[in-house]
Design an enzyme around this catalytic site. Structure first.
Site, mmCIF file in Angstrom:
data_model
loop_
_atom_site.group_PDB
_atom_site.id
_atom_site.type_symbol
_atom_site.label_atom_id
_atom_site.label_comp_id
_atom_site.label_asym_id
_atom_site.label_seq_id
_atom_site.Cartn_x
_atom_site.Cartn_y
_atom_site.Cartn_z
ATOM 1 N N GLY A 44 9.455 -31.364 10.534
ATOM 2 C CA GLY A 44 8.245 -31.329 11.337
ATOM 3 C C GLY A 44 8.444 -32.099 12.615
ATOM 4 N N GLY A 46 6.014 -33.861 16.170
ATOM 5 C CA GLY A 46 4.724 -34.156 16.769
ATOM 6 C C GLY A 46 4.925 -34.913 18.060
ATOM 7 N N GLY A 47 3.834 -35.407 18.601
ATOM 8 C CA GLY A 47 3.922 -36.116 19.866
ATOM 9 C C GLY A 47 4.705 -37.404 19.783
ATOM 10 N N GLY A 49 7.402 -37.927 17.657
ATOM 11 C CA GLY A 49 8.815 -37.759 17.372
ATOM 12 C C GLY A 49 9.056 -36.608 16.417
ATOM 13 N N VAL A 51 10.643 -35.422 12.371
ATOM 14 C CA VAL A 51 11.076 -35.778 11.020
ATOM 15 C C VAL A 51 12.144 -34.779 10.593
ATOM 16 C CG1 VAL A 51 10.444 -36.023 8.601
ATOM 17 C CG2 VAL A 51 8.897 -36.822 10.365
ATOM 18 N N LYS A 65 12.505 -40.149 9.905
ATOM 19 C CA LYS A 65 11.503 -40.127 10.966
ATOM 20 C C LYS A 65 12.077 -40.797 12.208
ATOM 21 C CE LYS A 65 6.879 -42.145 11.736
ATOM 22 N NZ LYS A 65 5.780 -42.834 11.022
ATOM 23 N N ASP A 159 -5.113 -45.782 4.717
ATOM 24 C CA ASP A 159 -5.163 -44.340 4.918
ATOM 25 C C ASP A 159 -4.834 -43.604 3.617
ATOM 26 O OD1 ASP A 159 -3.670 -41.910 7.211
ATOM 27 O OD2 ASP A 159 -5.716 -42.099 6.433
#
Length: 750
Positions: A44, A46-47, A49, A51, A65, A159
């Site tokens: 995956g 995202g903004g 970095g 994985v 990550k 979380d």
């Protein structure tokens, strides 16, 4: 002032929860490896970095990550990333995914965690509907235990949500410490920012009352998570963020459809006042499952099939190209301290991609059910069982049988006492020396809640493959013959309950080199790594190189691949370079070839090798060429120990022969375990097996074979305890010499 929109402090979570079957190929801009992890593809992005799915040379999978370099330059970013790494590393629980490596100070900070191929709880509920009550109880018990470990480490997760709980057949795993914070720590975000996921926040989080956020906040989130698992919907509904936050603070949760057996507990978890909520430990006790049943039946069949499909996808992953490890690659580097050597070949946490089987012992504990139910049979009196996992029918059956006999003698001796506070039983599980059978053999022991500790396994790789079962159940595992350093507790959380009553291979390698330095005039010792068992040989050669550097001696190094037969050519070349002693870091078949070659070459210097050559096979196959070889092993001949005479006599009476190697050490370590069990019994309680390992690691025990001291943190043999005994081959037999020296001689003889 109204709170701002919820934001995870580290941006969009990046972890390994994606479907491995949808693994994306690496881009041209992606690295091929990171810090020893060979990258197989993208999980995956995202903004913040990317994985990656990575794998070590030992085959362990990890979610790696990696953050973007431009993010790393932002103010406070590294502090947040470092805090995430530190928080995750502080949590030691079989129900929390461990960190297997990290470098917050790298140009592109990275962190690796053990990869779990199962779906998240959110995916499972969305795809297959609510879980049955029993599944919810086991889920809640495990996640509560993970949170108890989080809170014990002084951390608040902040979380806890369905997307941060991964499902495997052997139990759930809590992930993502990206916004975790130490209790009482000053926030790195503004005080009016809501942090977390709406719908799974406590009221104090929803109103950004940061001073009130603590362990009870995680308990509230756990209540939301379990309600979602039981009903298929969040207890405060869905919709706009502001509406969710308002309902969380002011409305009562919608628990329609929650089974009656869970209602009271969930209501308590979802109390608006943090002080009215139970602790994570109390939740775990109330959700203890007393009848786990068959292996994977804690989850509905459709969820199990999803896990099996994803686990099966692991088999289609690309192989890692083989690499060659040079014997002298550390030459010129600063010599590490002795304790650092215990970590030299540590890999990531061991992962069984197919999921563990029957990890219920750790979920239910060892005491009677605290929710009023009766414990496992027998209902009136629990059994006190010592387990033995050993190779009884495979390649190391002689060692395995010796260990079983030592354990049996210790149990029989204990039971013969008139003042015994309980009766011990012995339960034996044969793994046949087969690493593919090791995990099942381990679970046959850990799945029995009356097994309080286990002796074994016999071999390195059966031990390594069995490790997940012992980590999950936190059952003490004491080995007298498995010296792989990956078995002890490493960063990443594996080997949580292991005690190694034998030197790790790297330390044994230093002992061989010290013996050479102390007992010869060698100035150019030859040192050869034979790669049939690459990890064992690499650890031995690494330890020997370290010792030779300390002695200011430059060895003649060689590395040969598995299957090499022309040792005469290799060793002849080493002699031409001035080799005056020979250290063999390899297994028996190659040691036999080396012995014959050196004999033919007329080599007269010391010839020395380690534990995996200490067997009758070397004597039989090398014949006269074995004469004069010195072998270091982690055992002492019981018949040569004055204090062991009564033990030797008892063994002769019981089995009609003198005890074999490894019998005495096994006898001692089972006595150590029974000693700690007896201490607990004298205090009027039955021991909780999950708390025994720390007590055993702190114990100092004088047995018939000598003294045992352990590192209380790693479970390895204590610093300063050499543990390698030397033998010389004389007239076709192993003649005892003495213990290897603890360090190089103070003055080198020339």
């Amino acid at each position: 002032m109204s709170p701002t929109t919820p934001q995870p402090e580290s941006g969009k979570p990046l972890d390994g929860r994606q479907d491995p079957g949808a693994l994306q190929p690496l881009l041209r801009s992606d690295p091929s490896s990171i810090a020893g992890y060979r990258l197989l593809g993208r999980l995956g992005a995202g903004g913040m970095g990317v994985v990656y799915l990575g794998r070590t040379d030992h085959g362990e999978l990890a979610a790696v990550k990696v953050t973007h370099a431009d993010r790393a330059e932002q103010a406070d970013f590294r502090a947040r990333f470092r805090r995430e790494v530190e928080a995750a590393r502080r949590v030691v629980s079989p129900w929390a995914v461990p960190v297997t490596g990290a470098d917050p100070d790298a140009p592109e900070p990275w962190m690796a965690t053990a990869f779990v191929p199962g779906p998240s709880l959110g995916e499972a509920v969305a795809g297959h509907g609510p879980l049955p009550e029993r599944s919810v109880r086991i889920l809640g018990g495990a996640v509560a235990r993970a949170l108890a470990a989080v809170h014990a480490a002084g951390i608040v997760h902040r979380d806890v949500k369905p997307g941060n709980v991964l499902l495997a057949v052997d139990g759930p795993r809590l992930i993502d410490f990206g916004i975790a914070r130490a209790t009482g720590e000053t926030a790195l975000t503004s005080t009016d920012m809501v942090v977390g996921t709406p719908g799974f926040l406590a009221p104090e989080q929803a109103e950004a009352r940061s001073a009130e956020i603590g362990p009870p906040s995680d308990v509230f989130a756990l209540g939301c998570l379990l309600a979602h698992a039981a009903t298929g919907r969040p207890p405060f509904g869905t919709g706009a963020v502001d509406a969710l936050l308002y309902r969380t603070v002011h409305d009562e949760p919608d628990l329609t459809g929650v089974p009656d057996g869970l209602l009271d507990l969930l209501r308590a978890c979802l109390a608006k006042d943090p002080a009215q909520r139970p602790t994570a430990e109390e939740i775990a006790a109330r959700l203890t499952e007393d009848t786990p049943g068959a292996a994977a039946d804690w989850l509905p069949a459709p969820v199990v099939r999803t896990i099996a499909e994803r686990s099966g996808a692991m088999l289609a992953l690309p192989e890692i190209d083989s690499t060659r490890l040079g014997a002298s690659e550390t030459d010129g580097q600063p010599a590490p301290g002795r304790r650092k050597f215990l970590l030299l070949a540590a890999g990531g946490a061991v992962l069984a991609a197919g999921g563990g089987i029957a990890a219920y012992a750790a979920l239910r504990g060892d005491d009677n059910g605290k929710d009023g139910k009766a414990a496992a049979p027998p209902p009136k009196e629990r059994r006190w069982i010592v387990g033995v996992q050993a190779d009884l029918t495979g390649p190391a059956k002689d060692i395995g049988r010796a260990q079983e006999r030592g354990a049996r003698l210790a149990v029989e001796l204990f039971n013969s006492r008139k003042d015994k506070p309980f009766t011990l039983e012995l339960k034996v599980s044969d793994d046949a020396g087969d690493k593919d059978k090791a995990l099942a053999a381990a679970r046959a022991l850990t799945g029995d809640p009356d097994v309080l500790g286990v002796l074994g396994p016999t071999s390195d790789y059966t031990g390594l493959n069995a490790l997940p079962a012992y980590d999950e159940a936190l059952v003490p595992l004491i080995t007298v013959s498995a010296g792989l350093n990956l078995l002890s507790n490493q960063p990443g959380g594996q080997g949580l309950s292991v005690l190694q009553a034998c030197p790790q291979h790297a330390i044994a390698g230093t002992s061989l080199a010290y013996y050479v330095l102390t007992n010869t005039r060698s100035v150019r010792p030859g040192i050869l790594q034979e790669r049939t068992d690459d990890t064992y040989a690499w650890q031995y050669i690494g330890g020997a190189n370290f010792a030779f550097r300390q002695g200011k001696v430059a060895p003649v190094p060689r590395v040969v691949p598995a299957g090499t037969t022309d040792f005469k050519r290799v060793l002849g070349a080493m002699m031409e370079e001035g080799m005056d002693a020979y250290v063999h870091c390899g297994l028996t078949p190659s040691a036999v070839l080396a012995a014959r070659a050196l004999d033919e070459l007329g080599f007269t210097g010391m010839r020395i090798s380690g534990q995996h050559v200490f067997e009758p096979r070397f004597l039989a196959e090398a014949g006269d060429a074995a004469e004069g070889w010195v072998i270091g092993a982690p055992v002492v001949d019981p018949t040569t120990v004055k204090g062991a005479s009564a033990f030797v006599a008892a063994h002769r009476k019981r089995y009609g022969a003198a005890p074999a190697f490894y019998t005495g050490e096994s006898f001692d370590l089972v006595n150590l375990l029974s000693q700690e069990l007896e201490k607990a019994a004298k205090a009027g309680k039955r021991p909780d097996r999950t708390t025994l390992a720390p007590l055993l690691r702190k114990a100092k025990y004088d047995g018939v074979m000598g003294e045992y001291i352990f590192d209380p943190e790693t479970g390895a043999l204590g610093t300063g305890v050499v543990g390698t005994f030397m033998y010389v081959v004389e007239n076709g037999r192993y003649k005892p010499l003495d213990f290897a020296p603890a360090g190089p001689p103070k003055t080198r003889r020339t």
